[in-house]
Design a protein around this motif. Structure first.
Motif, PDB file in Angstrom:
ATOM      1  N   ASP A 107       0.919  -1.400  -0.265  1.00 23.94           N
ATOM      2  CA  ASP A 107      -0.011   0.056  -0.075  1.00 23.94           C
ATOM      3  C   ASP A 107       0.840   1.243   0.167  1.00 23.94           C
ATOM      4  O   ASP A 107       0.667   2.170  -0.827  1.00 23.94           O
ATOM      5  N   ILE A 108       1.934   1.223   0.912  1.00 22.05           N
ATOM      6  CA  ILE A 108       2.787   2.357   0.879  1.00 22.05           C
ATOM      7  C   ILE A 108       3.702   2.699  -0.416  1.00 22.05           C
ATOM      8  O   ILE A 108       3.842   3.736  -0.952  1.00 22.05           O
ATOM      9  N   GLU A 109       4.189   1.455  -0.950  1.00 22.31           N
ATOM     10  CA  GLU A 109       4.800   1.453  -2.456  1.00 22.31           C
ATOM     11  C   GLU A 109       3.895   2.222  -3.302  1.00 22.31           C
ATOM     12  O   GLU A 109       4.566   2.877  -4.153  1.00 22.31           O
ATOM     13  N   TYR A 110       2.609   1.772  -3.306  1.00 24.75           N
ATOM     14  CA  TYR A 110       1.791   2.315  -4.318  1.00 24.75           C
ATOM     15  C   TYR A 110       1.536   3.960  -4.080  1.00 24.75           C
ATOM     16  O   TYR A 110       1.587   4.574  -5.061  1.00 24.75           O
ATOM     17  N   PRO A 147      -0.353   0.878   8.330  1.00 28.14           N
ATOM     18  CA  PRO A 147       0.173   0.893   6.871  1.00 28.14           C
ATOM     19  C   PRO A 147      -0.848   1.490   5.746  1.00 28.14           C
ATOM     20  O   PRO A 147      -0.605   2.335   4.888  1.00 28.14           O
ATOM     21  N   PHE A 148      -2.011   1.157   5.885  1.00 25.45           N
ATOM     22  CA  PHE A 148      -3.023   1.422   4.858  1.00 25.45           C
ATOM     23  C   PHE A 148      -3.507   3.215   5.073  1.00 25.45           C
ATOM     24  O   PHE A 148      -3.493   3.748   4.153  1.00 25.45           O
ATOM     25  N   GLY A 157      18.198   7.445   8.859  1.00 19.30           N
ATOM     26  CA  GLY A 157      17.383   7.340  10.450  1.00 19.30           C
ATOM     27  C   GLY A 157      16.344   6.661  10.110  1.00 19.30           C
ATOM     28  O   GLY A 157      16.018   5.459   9.157  1.00 19.30           O
ATOM     29  N   HIS A 158      15.145   6.835  10.919  1.00 21.39           N
ATOM     30  CA  HIS A 158      13.916   5.986  10.905  1.00 21.39           C
ATOM     31  C   HIS A 158      13.097   6.092   9.862  1.00 21.39           C
ATOM     32  O   HIS A 158      12.491   5.087   9.208  1.00 21.39           O
ATOM     33  N   PRO A 159      12.834   7.397   9.225  1.00 26.27           N
ATOM     34  CA  PRO A 159      12.018   7.423   8.082  1.00 26.27           C
ATOM     35  C   PRO A 159      12.560   6.693   6.817  1.00 26.27           C
ATOM     36  O   PRO A 159      13.807   6.752   6.778  1.00 26.27           O
ATOM     37  N   PHE A 160      11.614   5.867   6.125  1.00 15.62           N
ATOM     38  CA  PHE A 160      11.894   5.316   4.934  1.00 15.62           C
ATOM     39  C   PHE A 160      12.476   6.044   3.854  1.00 15.62           C
ATOM     40  O   PHE A 160      13.644   5.884   3.154  1.00 15.62           O
ATOM     41  N   CYS A 161      11.910   7.100   3.694  1.00 16.34           N
ATOM     42  CA  CYS A 161      11.904   8.321   2.674  1.00 16.34           C
ATOM     43  C   CYS A 161      11.170   9.609   3.112  1.00 16.34           C
ATOM     44  O   CYS A 161      10.533   9.572   3.664  1.00 16.34           O
ATOM     45  N   ARG A 162      11.758  10.672   2.145  1.00 22.66           N
ATOM     46  CA  ARG A 162      10.915  11.619   2.127  1.00 22.66           C
ATOM     47  C   ARG A 162      10.531  12.033   0.817  1.00 22.66           C
ATOM     48  O   ARG A 162      11.240  11.857  -0.163  1.00 22.66           O
ATOM     49  N   LEU A 163       9.376  12.456   0.731  1.00 17.83           N
ATOM     50  CA  LEU A 163       8.668  12.816  -0.465  1.00 17.83           C
ATOM     51  C   LEU A 163       8.578  14.498  -0.751  1.00 17.83           C
ATOM     52  O   LEU A 163       8.079  14.983   0.238  1.00 17.83           O
ATOM     53  N   SER A 168       7.335  12.933   5.191  1.00 17.18           N
ATOM     54  CA  SER A 168       8.177  11.587   5.505  1.00 17.18           C
ATOM     55  C   SER A 168       7.494  10.437   5.218  1.00 17.18           C
ATOM     56  O   SER A 168       6.149  10.499   5.787  1.00 17.18           O
ATOM     57  N   VAL A 169       8.133   9.274   4.912  1.00 16.56           N
ATOM     58  CA  VAL A 169       7.430   8.131   4.726  1.00 16.56           C
ATOM     59  C   VAL A 169       7.921   7.232   5.783  1.00 16.56           C
ATOM     60  O   VAL A 169       9.086   6.736   5.616  1.00 16.56           O
ATOM     61  N   TRP A 170       7.151   6.470   6.465  1.00 19.94           N
ATOM     62  CA  TRP A 170       7.536   5.775   7.607  1.00 19.94           C
ATOM     63  C   TRP A 170       8.023   4.414   7.402  1.00 19.94           C
ATOM     64  O   TRP A 170       7.360   3.899   6.448  1.00 19.94           O
ATOM     65  N   SER A 171       8.872   3.928   7.887  1.00 24.28           N
ATOM     66  CA  SER A 171       9.329   2.351   7.651  1.00 24.28           C
ATOM     67  C   SER A 171       8.265   1.302   8.175  1.00 24.28           C
ATOM     68  O   SER A 171       7.796   0.475   7.500  1.00 24.28           O
ATOM     69  N   THR A 172       7.960   1.635   9.169  1.00 21.61           N
ATOM     70  CA  THR A 172       6.948   0.621  10.056  1.00 21.61           C
ATOM     71  C   THR A 172       5.868   1.640  10.652  1.00 21.61           C
ATOM     72  O   THR A 172       5.742   1.651  12.045  1.00 21.61           O
TER      73      THR A 172
END
Length: 106
Positions: free
Chosen positions: A42-45, A89-90, A62-68, A81-85
């Motif tokens: 869902d997050i990848e989409y 998630p939805f 660090g903790h965030p997966f990435c920033r958009l 910020s897109v969080w890793s966990t």
């Protein structure tokens, strides 16, 4: 769109698996770069949705997966910020898409 290129399957040279991440080594106008995939579909989409609307994927430390970041490159541009966990998630994916849709810069 994995690497920011609309037809990413045509430009990807190598796909590698490393733990929970899938890396695609892709070529575009800016040369070669590595685009990790989020482990939640869902997050990848939602990330691909943001990239389709010209938002930039910025790998994070660090903790965030990435920033958009939105297409407005100045200091006042929208970021998220897109969080890793994330806890849900939805819901996090919906927030990403809502942020993209509500961006005043596109």
């Amino acid at each position: 769109m994995v690497c920011g290129v609309p037809n990413w399957k045509a430009c990807c040279l190598v796909v590698a698996f490393c733990g929970d991440f899938v890396f695609a080594l892709c070529g575009d106008r800016n040369g070669l770069h590595v685009a990790p995939r989020h482990k939640n579909d869902d997050i990848e989409y939602a990330i691909q949705y943001a990239e389709a609307h010209n938002w930039r994927f910025v790998k994070s430390e660090g903790h965030p997966f990435c920033r958009l970041k939105c297409p407005h490159a100045a200091r006042g541009g929208c970021t998220m910020s897109v969080w890793s966990t994330p806890k849900d998630p939805f819901l996090h994916a919906r927030r990403i898409m809502r942020k993209v849709d509500n961006c005043p810069h596109h």
